[in-house]
Design a protein around this motif. Structure first.
Motif, PDB file in Angstrom:
ATOM      1  N   SER A 425      93.791 -19.268  26.428  1.00  0.00           N
ATOM      2  CA  SER A 425      93.675 -19.550  24.995  1.00  0.00           C
ATOM      3  C   SER A 425      93.404 -21.030  24.747  1.00  0.00           C
ATOM      4  O   SER A 425      92.599 -21.387  23.869  1.00  0.00           O
ATOM      5  CB  SER A 425      94.939 -19.099  24.250  1.00  0.00           C
ATOM      6  OG  SER A 425      96.092 -19.738  24.756  1.00  0.00           O
ATOM      7  N   ASP A 426      94.023 -21.908  25.521  1.00  0.00           N
ATOM      8  CA  ASP A 426      93.750 -23.338  25.365  1.00  0.00           C
ATOM      9  C   ASP A 426      92.305 -23.661  25.749  1.00  0.00           C
ATOM     10  O   ASP A 426      91.637 -24.473  25.087  1.00  0.00           O
ATOM     11  CB  ASP A 426      94.710 -24.165  26.228  1.00  0.00           C
ATOM     12  CG  ASP A 426      96.111 -24.221  25.646  1.00  0.00           C
ATOM     13  OD1 ASP A 426      96.283 -23.866  24.466  1.00  0.00           O
ATOM     14  OD2 ASP A 426      97.040 -24.605  26.382  1.00  0.00           O
ATOM     15  N   ALA A 427      91.810 -23.034  26.814  1.00  0.00           N
ATOM     16  CA  ALA A 427      90.422 -23.274  27.237  1.00  0.00           C
ATOM     17  C   ALA A 427      89.437 -22.773  26.180  1.00  0.00           C
ATOM     18  O   ALA A 427      88.421 -23.434  25.901  1.00  0.00           O
ATOM     19  CB  ALA A 427      90.159 -22.598  28.577  1.00  0.00           C
ATOM     20  N   THR A 431      86.715 -25.023  23.919  1.00  0.00           N
ATOM     21  CA  THR A 431      85.286 -24.714  23.842  1.00  0.00           C
ATOM     22  C   THR A 431      84.855 -24.510  22.389  1.00  0.00           C
ATOM     23  O   THR A 431      83.783 -24.981  21.980  1.00  0.00           O
ATOM     24  CB  THR A 431      84.964 -23.457  24.670  1.00  0.00           C
ATOM     25  OG1 THR A 431      85.274 -23.723  26.048  1.00  0.00           O
ATOM     26  CG2 THR A 431      83.503 -23.077  24.557  1.00  0.00           C
ATOM     27  N   VAL A 432      85.671 -23.832  21.601  1.00  0.00           N
ATOM     28  CA  VAL A 432      85.350 -23.621  20.189  1.00  0.00           C
ATOM     29  C   VAL A 432      85.278 -24.957  19.452  1.00  0.00           C
ATOM     30  O   VAL A 432      84.425 -25.156  18.573  1.00  0.00           O
ATOM     31  CB  VAL A 432      86.388 -22.689  19.540  1.00  0.00           C
ATOM     32  CG1 VAL A 432      86.228 -22.677  18.023  1.00  0.00           C
ATOM     33  CG2 VAL A 432      86.257 -21.277  20.089  1.00  0.00           C
ATOM     34  N   ALA A 461      99.002 -17.101  21.886  1.00  0.00           N
ATOM     35  CA  ALA A 461      97.636 -17.263  22.398  1.00  0.00           C
ATOM     36  C   ALA A 461      96.621 -17.131  21.266  1.00  0.00           C
ATOM     37  O   ALA A 461      95.653 -17.902  21.176  1.00  0.00           O
ATOM     38  CB  ALA A 461      97.368 -16.231  23.491  1.00  0.00           C
ATOM     39  N   PHE A 462      96.840 -16.152  20.405  1.00  0.00           N
ATOM     40  CA  PHE A 462      95.961 -15.933  19.253  1.00  0.00           C
ATOM     41  C   PHE A 462      95.950 -17.154  18.335  1.00  0.00           C
ATOM     42  O   PHE A 462      94.884 -17.640  17.924  1.00  0.00           O
ATOM     43  CB  PHE A 462      96.446 -14.690  18.504  1.00  0.00           C
ATOM     44  CG  PHE A 462      95.679 -14.365  17.256  1.00  0.00           C
ATOM     45  CD1 PHE A 462      94.488 -13.668  17.321  1.00  0.00           C
ATOM     46  CD2 PHE A 462      96.169 -14.726  16.010  1.00  0.00           C
ATOM     47  CE1 PHE A 462      93.776 -13.350  16.164  1.00  0.00           C
ATOM     48  CE2 PHE A 462      95.483 -14.407  14.854  1.00  0.00           C
ATOM     49  CZ  PHE A 462      94.285 -13.715  14.925  1.00  0.00           C
ATOM     50  N   ASP A 463      97.125 -17.686  18.030  1.00  0.00           N
ATOM     51  CA  ASP A 463      97.219 -18.810  17.096  1.00  0.00           C
ATOM     52  C   ASP A 463      96.587 -20.078  17.665  1.00  0.00           C
ATOM     53  O   ASP A 463      96.000 -20.877  16.916  1.00  0.00           O
ATOM     54  CB  ASP A 463      98.682 -19.081  16.738  1.00  0.00           C
ATOM     55  CG  ASP A 463      99.252 -18.045  15.772  1.00  0.00           C
ATOM     56  OD1 ASP A 463      98.441 -17.361  15.116  1.00  0.00           O
ATOM     57  OD2 ASP A 463     100.482 -17.918  15.690  1.00  0.00           O
ATOM     58  N   ARG A 468      91.461 -23.311  15.678  1.00  0.00           N
ATOM     59  CA  ARG A 468      90.092 -23.829  15.785  1.00  0.00           C
ATOM     60  C   ARG A 468      89.062 -22.859  15.219  1.00  0.00           C
ATOM     61  O   ARG A 468      87.959 -23.268  14.846  1.00  0.00           O
ATOM     62  CB  ARG A 468      89.764 -24.091  17.262  1.00  0.00           C
ATOM     63  CG  ARG A 468      90.641 -25.121  17.924  1.00  0.00           C
ATOM     64  CD  ARG A 468      90.309 -26.511  17.423  1.00  0.00           C
ATOM     65  NE  ARG A 468      91.139 -27.528  18.051  1.00  0.00           N
ATOM     66  CZ  ARG A 468      91.172 -28.789  17.678  1.00  0.00           C
ATOM     67  NH1 ARG A 468      90.423 -29.203  16.669  1.00  0.00           N
ATOM     68  NH2 ARG A 468      91.941 -29.659  18.302  1.00  0.00           N
ATOM     69  N   LEU A 469      89.404 -21.573  15.187  1.00  0.00           N
ATOM     70  CA  LEU A 469      88.467 -20.530  14.761  1.00  0.00           C
ATOM     71  C   LEU A 469      89.171 -19.626  13.746  1.00  0.00           C
ATOM     72  O   LEU A 469      89.705 -18.570  14.102  1.00  0.00           O
ATOM     73  CB  LEU A 469      88.013 -19.727  15.989  1.00  0.00           C
ATOM     74  CG  LEU A 469      86.910 -18.694  15.793  1.00  0.00           C
ATOM     75  CD1 LEU A 469      85.608 -19.362  15.362  1.00  0.00           C
ATOM     76  CD2 LEU A 469      86.693 -17.897  17.086  1.00  0.00           C
TER      77      LEU A 469
END
Length: 604
Positions: A425-427, A431-432, A461-463, A468-469
């Motif tokens: 999720s951090d990666a 990227t986003v 992970a979702f948050d 960012r998205l």
């Protein structure tokens, strides 16, 4: 330092290698200095060029992959050439630019210098086995195709069959052509019967199972393991990893009260036949790990092995449900050089357990080095990557995921039983941030995302991505069907997949889930595949299944993503209104926000 005349051309011989010390052929080596532009000439794994005079030069080395995408990262660095009273001096100035690419050495004197460089991979990892070229890979979707292919290759085996799995049930039916018959008529289709038949035909079976705490292996497996001299050898291997269950390690009072737990498993799922054909994926050798691509709600073939034909007929008529809900998963069948690495993984684990004198090892034979295979013309690039616990310790699967996510520009597509890795999720969030127009589609199980114990990490992970998205949604697969009374049923598909596709260029599939334990200490094995044509075909094939064969799907990522979201929006309305009919199996959701992060992130 001073420049002493006369100036003379300086010959440079450049050797380029991969992080696995394999010579790189077909690279482009260009040197710029003032008004000079020089391209190296390649011969016998050496790149030769001449610097015409002293001065500063910029060197650019890049290697394009033959079948689309970049194989290695471009390396840029500076060279400083000067004449001194002691002769020519050549130095690299500053740090090379190219992630893990580097200048290894500059040596020489007089009129010739030798330079060695390493070009880092773009998609692949320097950890573990090297990537290979020229592999034939078929991605088999769901158990009907996956286990059916295993059964056909098993029947053709002549010398050896090597299998490893997470959990084993001897009554797994690899093929299910006659679903309404009684158990005694279906025995020949079971994995146990087929393996025993091959052993009787002088094929050596080596079966490596996870040593499950407390539980015992299937009775039939224990019987052949203890018998000896029957060409059917069995070993078990435990994962020694200990982890505290709760966050904050020793600072947490609960961890001090309960201590560490042996919570790791060996989760690899591979089959290799005669050292020539390999299978790698996420399917366990269990009765429920089978379904057809139609995921038909009332399918008697998803009944338990012991069910009689009469009961199966009632399932087909929609009177009762099958024992197992619809199941979605992947298995890759592979031929070519990468098969050797599937075998070496098995050899490493198998011979280690013999050395440790594990149970039943007195009946087990050491596995010799596997054969190497030449590349198959027109084949694809494949790297076999692993997560391995002590005493092996390998984290290649995590590195491959992070590299691929950093390289993503258009599409990140994930199908997984879980979606709760903080690493991933951090990666994705990073990227986003750099590429805000990238599409992120993650297909997982809503029941797992909302799980009482682990759902907090799914939400976390979702948050991390959603910050960012903001438009982020997760997706799940559901199947609509009607029972014999005409009542609509909408059932979640047991999505057991472990697959990630990036930009229709890169694909990884195997046993590793998108959770931190799979990346850090579980025994896992994946294939990482790079090929633009094959990966694009694969993504379209999967999406056509999920989106009801929508004819508008054509391969353009932006268009296909819009179609995906259109289906999900329609189906979400159908879920809320029983009078409407779903167009396909794709539904969207947001994980519940009220689940606590009770355990440490790498536990569940």
């Amino acid at each position: 330092m001073h420049d002493f005349a006369p100036q003379q051309p300086l010959r440079i011989e450049l050797r380029i290698q991969t992080p696995h010390r394999v010579p790189v052929c077909g690279a482009s080596v260009c040197v710029f200095g003032g008004d000079v532009e020089i391209y190296a000439v390649e011969a016998d794994e050496v790149y030769t060029l001449a610097l015409p005079r002293t001065g500063d030069y910029q060197v650019v080395i890049e290697r394009f992959q033959r079948w689309g995408g970049y194989d290695h990262r471009t390396l840029r660095f500076s060279l400083f050439y000067v004449n001194t009273k002691d002769g020519p001096v050549l130095r690299s100035l500053g740090l090379p630019d190219g992630e893990g690419s580097r200048v290894d050495f500059i040596e020489g004197g007089g009129a010739t210098f030798w330079i060695g460089v390493t070009l880092d991979y773009l998609w692949f990892t320097p950890i573990g086995y090297p990537p290979t070229y020229g592999n034939k890979v078929d991605l088999l979707v769901d158990g009907d195709a996956g286990w059916g292919a295993v059964a056909r290759d098993l029947r053709a085996s002549e010398y050896t069959v090597h299998l490893t799995t997470w959990y084993y049930e001897s009554t797994l039916e690899l093929e299910r052509p006659i679903p309404l018959t009684d158990p005694d008529q279906r025995v020949p289709y079971t994995i146990q019967d087929l393996l025993e038949a091959r052993a009787a035909a002088e094929t050596r079976i080596r079966f490596l199972a996870w040593d499950v705490p407390v539980l015992r292996q299937a009775r039939e497996l224990r019987q052949v393991a203890a018998a000896g001299k029957n060409n059917f050898e069995v070993l078990e291997q435990a994962n020694p990893t200990e982890r505290p269950l709760f966050p904050d390690g020793g600072m947490n009072l609960l961890n001090r009260l309960f201590g560490n737990f042996h919570i790791g498993s060996y989760h690899q799922k591979t089959v290799v036949i005669d050292g020539k054909v390999g299978f790698c994926g996420g399917m366990n050798m269990r009765e429920n790990d089978w379904d057809s691509r139609s995921h038909r709600l009332f399918d008697a073939r998803r009944c338990g092995f012991e069910r009689l034909g009469e009961h199966r007929g009632r399932v087909e008529c929609g009177e009762v449900s099958a024992d197992h809900i619809p199941r979605h998963d992947f298995m890759a069948r592979i031929e070519g050089p990468a098969v050797e690495h599937l075998e070496r993984n098995f050899q490493e684990r198998w011979n280690h357990m013999i050395d440790r004198q594990a149970a039943w090892s007195e009946h087990a034979t050491e596995m010799p080095d596997p054969p190497a295979h030449p590349p198959i013309r027109g084949g694809v690039q494949v790297q076999v990557v692993r997560t391995m616990p002590e005493p092996f310790v390998e984290r290649g699967i995590l590195d491959v995921h992070l590299r691929a996510l950093r390289a993503a520009r258009k599409l990140i597509y994930i199908e997984d039983q879980y979606f709760r890795s903080t690493h991933v999720s951090d990666a994705i969030a990073d990227t986003v941030r750099s590429f805000p127009d990238i599409h992120v589609i993650a297909v997982t199980m809503r029941s797992q995302a909302d799980d009482l114990l682990a759902g907090g990490w799914s939400r976390e992970a979702f948050d991390r991505i959603r910050r960012r998205l903001p438009s982020l949604r997760l997706y799940g697969l559901r199947v609509e069907g009607f029972d014999c009374a005409g009542t609509r049923q909408l059932v979640e598909v047991d999505n057991h997949a472990k697959l990630m596709i990036i930009d229709d260029l890169f694909l990884t599939v195997g046993s590793a889930n998108i959770n931190d334990r799979a990346f850090e200490y579980e025994g896992e094995i994946n294939l990482a595949i790079v090929d633009s044509a094959q990966v694009k075909r694969t993504r379209l094939d999967i999406w056509r299944e999920h989106l009801g064969e929508d004819p508008r799907l054509g391969g353009d990522i932006d268009t296909d993503v819009a179609i995906w979201r259109e289906h999900a929006a329609h189906n979400d309305r159908c879920a809320a209104d029983p009078s409407l009919r779903a167009r396909s199996n794709v539904f969207s959701f947001e994980p519940r926000a009220d689940r606590l992060r009770l355990t440490a992130s790498d536990v569940l």
